[in-house]
Every structure is written in C-alpha cells, then in structure tokens.
Design a protein around this motif. Structure first.
Motif, PDB file in Angstrom:
ATOM      1  N   ILE A 272       0.872  -1.174   0.000  1.00 29.98           N
ATOM      2  CA  ILE A 272       0.000   0.000   0.000  1.00 29.98           C
ATOM      3  C   ILE A 272       0.908   1.222   0.000  1.00 29.98           C
ATOM      4  N   ARG A 273       0.901   1.973  -1.097  1.00 29.78           N
ATOM      5  CA  ARG A 273       1.855   3.064  -1.257  1.00 29.78           C
ATOM      6  C   ARG A 273       1.256   4.160  -2.138  1.00 29.78           C
ATOM      7  N   GLY A 274       1.998   5.270  -2.297  1.00 28.31           N
ATOM      8  CA  GLY A 274       1.503   6.404  -3.056  1.00 28.31           C
ATOM      9  C   GLY A 274       1.353   6.124  -4.538  1.00 28.31           C
ATOM     10  N   ILE A 275       0.447   6.861  -5.157  1.00 27.78           N
ATOM     11  CA  ILE A 275       0.159   6.639  -6.571  1.00 27.78           C
ATOM     12  C   ILE A 275       1.318   7.064  -7.461  1.00 27.78           C
ATOM     13  N   ASP A 276       2.281   7.798  -6.905  1.00 20.49           N
ATOM     14  CA  ASP A 276       3.462   8.162  -7.678  1.00 20.49           C
ATOM     15  C   ASP A 276       4.296   6.941  -8.039  1.00 20.49           C
ATOM     16  N   LEU A 277       4.055   5.822  -7.369  1.00 13.93           N
ATOM     17  CA  LEU A 277       4.791   4.581  -7.650  1.00 13.93           C
ATOM     18  C   LEU A 277       3.970   3.579  -8.467  1.00 13.93           C
ATOM     19  N   LEU A 278       2.828   4.025  -8.960  1.00 11.47           N
ATOM     20  CA  LEU A 278       1.961   3.128  -9.731  1.00 11.47           C
ATOM     21  C   LEU A 278       2.672   2.561 -10.955  1.00 11.47           C
ATOM     22  N   ASP A 279       3.460   3.392 -11.639  1.00 10.85           N
ATOM     23  CA  ASP A 279       4.150   2.926 -12.844  1.00 10.85           C
ATOM     24  C   ASP A 279       5.185   1.845 -12.547  1.00 10.85           C
ATOM     25  N   SER A 280       5.640   1.771 -11.294  1.00 14.36           N
ATOM     26  CA  SER A 280       6.626   0.758 -10.927  1.00 14.36           C
ATOM     27  C   SER A 280       6.000  -0.625 -10.786  1.00 14.36           C
ATOM     28  N   THR A 281       4.702  -0.679 -10.565  1.00 16.19           N
ATOM     29  CA  THR A 281       4.044  -1.943 -10.249  1.00 16.19           C
ATOM     30  C   THR A 281       4.198  -2.992 -11.356  1.00 16.19           C
ATOM     31  N   PRO A 282       3.905  -2.689 -12.631  1.00 16.96           N
ATOM     32  CA  PRO A 282       4.079  -3.726 -13.656  1.00 16.96           C
ATOM     33  C   PRO A 282       5.516  -4.229 -13.745  1.00 16.96           C
ATOM     34  N   MET A 283       6.490  -3.366 -13.540  1.00 11.55           N
ATOM     35  CA  MET A 283       7.888  -3.776 -13.617  1.00 11.55           C
ATOM     36  C   MET A 283       8.252  -4.713 -12.469  1.00 11.55           C
ATOM     37  N   GLN A 284       7.832  -4.352 -11.253  1.00 12.29           N
ATOM     38  CA  GLN A 284       8.129  -5.200 -10.095  1.00 12.29           C
ATOM     39  C   GLN A 284       7.371  -6.515 -10.173  1.00 12.29           C
ATOM     40  N   ARG A 285       6.137  -6.444 -10.636  1.00 11.63           N
ATOM     41  CA  ARG A 285       5.357  -7.674 -10.777  1.00 11.63           C
ATOM     42  C   ARG A 285       5.945  -8.578 -11.856  1.00 11.63           C
ATOM     43  N   PHE A 286       6.483  -7.979 -12.919  1.00 16.96           N
ATOM     44  CA  PHE A 286       7.103  -8.758 -13.993  1.00 16.96           C
ATOM     45  C   PHE A 286       8.314  -9.524 -13.471  1.00 16.96           C
ATOM     46  N   ILE A 287       9.170  -8.845 -12.718  1.00 17.93           N
ATOM     47  CA  ILE A 287      10.323  -9.522 -12.127  1.00 17.93           C
ATOM     48  C   ILE A 287       9.870 -10.615 -11.175  1.00 17.93           C
ATOM     49  N   THR A 288       8.855 -10.310 -10.385  1.00 21.17           N
ATOM     50  CA  THR A 288       8.306 -11.287  -9.450  1.00 21.17           C
ATOM     51  C   THR A 288       7.879 -12.561 -10.177  1.00 21.17           C
ATOM     52  N   GLN A 289       7.165 -12.398 -11.275  1.00 20.82           N
ATOM     53  CA  GLN A 289       6.681 -13.544 -12.041  1.00 20.82           C
ATOM     54  C   GLN A 289       7.830 -14.304 -12.696  1.00 20.82           C
ATOM     55  N   CYS A 290       8.804 -13.579 -13.223  1.00 24.74           N
ATOM     56  CA  CYS A 290       9.956 -14.236 -13.853  1.00 24.74           C
ATOM     57  C   CYS A 290      10.730 -15.093 -12.857  1.00 24.74           C
ATOM     58  N   LEU A 291      10.760 -14.638 -11.605  1.00 29.77           N
ATOM     59  CA  LEU A 291      11.498 -15.363 -10.570  1.00 29.77           C
ATOM     60  C   LEU A 291      10.645 -16.439  -9.902  1.00 29.77           C
ATOM     61  N   GLY A 292       9.401 -16.556 -10.308  1.00 26.43           N
ATOM     62  CA  GLY A 292       8.540 -17.597  -9.757  1.00 26.43           C
ATOM     63  C   GLY A 292       7.967 -17.266  -8.393  1.00 26.43           C
ATOM     64  N   TYR A 293       7.963 -15.975  -8.028  1.00 25.45           N
ATOM     65  CA  TYR A 293       7.399 -15.559  -6.749  1.00 25.45           C
ATOM     66  C   TYR A 293       5.894 -15.339  -6.885  1.00 25.45           C
ATOM     67  N   GLU A 294       5.231 -15.320  -5.745  1.00 28.61           N
ATOM     68  CA  GLU A 294       3.820 -14.934  -5.726  1.00 28.61           C
ATOM     69  C   GLU A 294       3.743 -13.425  -5.553  1.00 28.61           C
ATOM     70  N   SER A 295       2.989 -12.782  -6.422  1.00 25.84           N
ATOM     71  CA  SER A 295       2.941 -11.324  -6.414  1.00 25.84           C
ATOM     72  C   SER A 295       2.066 -10.796  -5.284  1.00 25.84           C
ATOM     73  N   PRO A 296       2.501  -9.713  -4.620  1.00 23.51           N
ATOM     74  CA  PRO A 296       1.637  -9.091  -3.608  1.00 23.51           C
ATOM     75  C   PRO A 296       0.433  -8.427  -4.269  1.00 23.51           C
ATOM     76  N   THR A 297      -0.528  -8.073  -3.452  1.00 21.86           N
ATOM     77  CA  THR A 297      -1.635  -7.238  -3.889  1.00 21.86           C
ATOM     78  C   THR A 297      -1.208  -5.778  -3.722  1.00 21.86           C
ATOM     79  N   TYR A 298      -1.504  -4.955  -4.722  1.00 19.59           N
ATOM     80  CA  TYR A 298      -1.062  -3.568  -4.693  1.00 19.59           C
ATOM     81  C   TYR A 298      -2.250  -2.613  -4.516  1.00 19.59           C
ATOM     82  N   GLY A 299      -1.979  -1.529  -3.803  1.00 17.81           N
ATOM     83  CA  GLY A 299      -2.948  -0.455  -3.648  1.00 17.81           C
ATOM     84  C   GLY A 299      -2.218   0.869  -3.625  1.00 17.81           C
ATOM     85  N   HIS A 300      -2.649   1.825  -4.469  1.00 14.09           N
ATOM     86  CA  HIS A 300      -1.968   3.109  -4.572  1.00 14.09           C
ATOM     87  C   HIS A 300      -2.932   4.248  -4.245  1.00 14.09           C
TER      88      HIS A 300
END
Length: 289
Positions: A184-212
């Motif tokens: 749960i973080r500021g909307i200024d970091l919304l654009d970072s979410t797809p990038m972090q989620r992409f790395i998460t998926q590539c590494l086989g991690y379970e992605s957190p739920t996001y709220g901005h």
C-alpha cells in the motif's frame, strides 16, 4: 502467502516529511484494519545519497509517531547476495542483456531496445543490465486506484552501470523475502508496479496485492519529497502533524494536537472509510499545502 503482511519502505536520503508520515499512516492503518502485520524496510542501496544519520532519524521519527513494526527493521544493504542471485536467475532465463547506451544517446520515452540483440551475452561490469520486457503485462488491478493500463517502460534497467541494483529488482526481491502480501503506497509509484510484478513472475514468486493512494502535494502542485526539500516533520510533536493530516482529510471529532501519538493512531484505525476520504480529499484538492 500467509496472513496479511504490509510494509513501509522509506529511502534513507533524508528526514521524513508530511508526505512520508501520510504514506506510513495509510499503510499502517490498512494493515491494522486487516488484522495483519506491518514491517519497516529501509531502502539504502544508493550509497552516495543514503546515510546512517538519515536511517537513525527515520527510525526515531517513526517510533515517536507510534509506528511500531511487527518484526525487526530490515535494510536493503543486507541483501546484496539475494539481489545477485535473482540477477543470475534472470540471466539464466536469457532475459537480460548488457546495455552501453548513455542517457544522451537515447530519445525520450521507453527504452527503444538498441542493445536487445545482446540478450544472452556476458554481463560486463561497466555496462548497465536491462531486462527483455517483450512479454510483460502492463495492466494494473489496483485495490485503491482505478484499474488502468500503464505506458510501456521499455526494457528497464535491473542493475546500473555503477554496479548498484536497481529499485525495481531490489523491491521485488524484498517483498518475497519479507513475505509481503500487500503493498500500500503512493500513486506516484503506480508505474513501478508492472515492472516489479514482472520480475516477481519471472522469478517464480507470488505477487503481492497492490494499492496506490493519492499523495500530498505542495503549493506548486509537485509531490512533497526529499528531492524537493520538503520540510521535515517535528518528531517531538506528532499530534500536531496528525492534526494537519486530519484537517487535510476533512475529518471531524478528532483528537487534539497535544494528544499522544497512540491516541491518534487508535482514532485513525477506527475509521473504516479513511482511504475513501483520502481519495475524496484529493479530488477536492484539499491534499495540497
């Protein structure tokens, strides 16, 4: 993942300001209202900008404001080996490539992939490392912000030319290590979410739920930040800072400016509509100083 685990992750580049306290407050309240755990992580990878004096100031301030973590405070500088292991894993998947492009040589906008033909080549120390994002999903299903499609970032950097691991890679690994279920973080970091989620998926991690959520802005319309020299909060008077936040959110029947931090936190946690009020205040332009 297990039960709810949230976090607040300030960068150790300066003291906390009003926008920082608002971000800590919203993430803390969301965790407490969901009977979850709330952690503190210090983002301190940038050795030139991050100082121990700032780490001490941040932790002292959070403690004075009543923000007590559910576990030990962690620091990114203790996880260099974890980031390197993640980089090796991505490289073994033939997703990474060295990039020798300079900022001056690049057009504005997403990275155009000039060096993508080097996928699979040896990663050399004097080059930045980028990740192939040709199969990245750009949609964002957000708990708070309206679901949207983010503009393509291009093949973003996961390790900088100076040897520092990039924020997107480090953050994705951090969430996995800490078992974070909700970011749960500021909307200024919304654009970072797809990038972090992409790395998460590539590494086989379970992605957190996001709220901005909406962020606090100054009179000039720019987000309050350490980079814009936002004024530090007075950690000796947390009630006054909480009173300012309550006023910005148009809250009634609040504690007073001299009330203890825990009184204010109990008050905020008792509000089941705090985030809707935050969004409403943002639309009404009352989140501007």
């Amino acid at each position: 993942m297990a039960q709810y685990r949230g976090r607040f992750a300030p960068s150790a580049t300066g003291p906390l300001h009003l926008g920082s306290i608002l971000a800590a407050l919203v993430s803390y309240i969301h965790a407490k209202q969901h009977h979850g755990e709330w952690l503190i992580r210090i983002d301190d990878l940038d050795e030139k900008r991050c100082k121990q004096i700032h780490v001490d100031s941040i932790l002292e301030c959070l403690d004075a404001f009543g923000f007590r973590p559910s576990g030990s405070v962690c620091r990114q500088t203790d996880r260099i080996t974890d980031y390197q292991n993640a980089l090796v894993s991505l490289d073994n998947q033939r997703r990474l490539y060295p990039c020798t492009c300079t900022r001056k040589s690049l057009p504005k906008g997403p990275y155009p992939g000039f060096c993508r033909h080097q996928i699979g080549q040896t990663l050399i120390a004097e080059s930045a490392v980028r990740i192939d994002t040709s199969d990245m999903d750009l949609t964002v299903d957000d708990l708070i912000a309206t679901s949207s499609i983010i503009q393509p970032p291009g093949d973003f950097i996961v390790k900088r030319r100076d040897g520092l691991f990039a924020y997107q890679l480090a953050c994705a690994v951090d969430e996995q290590i800490d078992g974070i279920t909700h970011v749960i973080r500021g909307i200024d970091l919304l654009d970072s979410t797809p990038m972090q989620r992409f790395i998460t998926q590539c590494l086989g991690y379970e992605s957190p739920t996001y709220g901005h959520f909406p962020v606090l802005v100054g009179a000039d319309g720019a987000k309050l930040s350490k980079q814009t020299f936002a004024e530090p909060v007075d950690w000796t008077r947390p009630g006054e800072t909480f009173a300012v936040i309550a006023r910005l959110l148009l809250l009634n029947d609040t504690p007073g400016p001299t009330d203890h931090a825990h009184v204010w936190l109990d008050f905020f946690v008792s509000l089941d509509n705090l985030i809707p009020k935050l969004i409403k205040a943002s639309h009404a332009n009352t989140l501007s100083l």
